[in-house]
Design a protein around this motif. Sequence first.
Motif, short mmCIF file in Angstrom:
data_model
loop_
_atom_site.label_atom_id
_atom_site.label_comp_id
_atom_site.label_asym_id
_atom_site.label_seq_id
_atom_site.Cartn_x
_atom_site.Cartn_y
_atom_site.Cartn_z
N MET A 122 0.84 -1.18 0.00
CA MET A 122 0.00 0.00 0.00
C MET A 122 0.88 1.24 0.00
N TYR A 123 0.39 2.28 -0.64
CA TYR A 123 1.14 3.52 -0.80
C TYR A 123 0.40 4.68 -0.15
N ASN A 124 1.15 5.68 0.28
CA ASN A 124 0.58 6.89 0.85
C ASN A 124 -0.04 7.68 -0.31
N VAL A 125 -1.31 8.03 -0.19
CA VAL A 125 -2.02 8.70 -1.29
C VAL A 125 -1.65 10.17 -1.41
N TYR A 126 -0.91 10.71 -0.46
CA TYR A 126 -0.50 12.11 -0.51
C TYR A 126 0.95 12.29 -0.95
N THR A 127 1.78 11.26 -0.77
CA THR A 127 3.19 11.38 -1.14
C THR A 127 3.61 10.38 -2.21
N GLY A 128 2.89 9.28 -2.39
CA GLY A 128 3.22 8.27 -3.38
C GLY A 128 4.28 7.29 -2.91
N LYS A 129 4.70 7.39 -1.64
CA LYS A 129 5.73 6.50 -1.10
C LYS A 129 5.07 5.32 -0.38
N LEU A 130 5.83 4.23 -0.25
CA LEU A 130 5.32 3.08 0.49
C LEU A 130 4.96 3.49 1.91
N ARG A 173 -3.29 12.60 -4.28
CA ARG A 173 -2.68 12.83 -5.59
C ARG A 173 -2.06 11.57 -6.17
N PHE A 174 -1.96 10.50 -5.35
CA PHE A 174 -1.32 9.26 -5.78
C PHE A 174 -2.25 8.09 -5.50
N CYS A 175 -2.17 7.05 -6.32
CA CYS A 175 -2.97 5.84 -6.15
C CYS A 175 -2.48 5.08 -4.91
N GLY A 176 -3.38 4.67 -4.06
CA GLY A 176 -3.03 3.92 -2.87
C GLY A 176 -2.62 2.49 -3.16
N GLN A 177 -2.96 1.97 -4.34
CA GLN A 177 -2.64 0.59 -4.69
C GLN A 177 -1.29 0.45 -5.37
N CYS A 178 -0.91 1.45 -6.21
CA CYS A 178 0.34 1.31 -6.96
C CYS A 178 1.30 2.48 -6.80
#
Length: 62
Positions: free
Chosen positions: A1-9, A28-33
């Motif tokens: 899972m990824y942070n939806v605000y930073t795009g990092k794991l 701003r980022f997808c939580g899945q990829c």
Amino acid sequence: MYNVYTGKLLTEGAALPSAAQLGLEPPRFCGQCGRRMVVQVDPVGWWGQCSRHGRVYSSEIG
């Protein structure tokens, strides 16, 4: 899972940006990829679209 605000794991203890904590910033980022999403904000909410996982609406997130 990824942070939806930073795009990092996601890691334990990861901080959210101040605007996100206040509910003023849409993801701003997808939580899945972790890919950057196309985001559209309107007066009643927002939607974000990942090229791989489709569209998510603010009304779907509680």
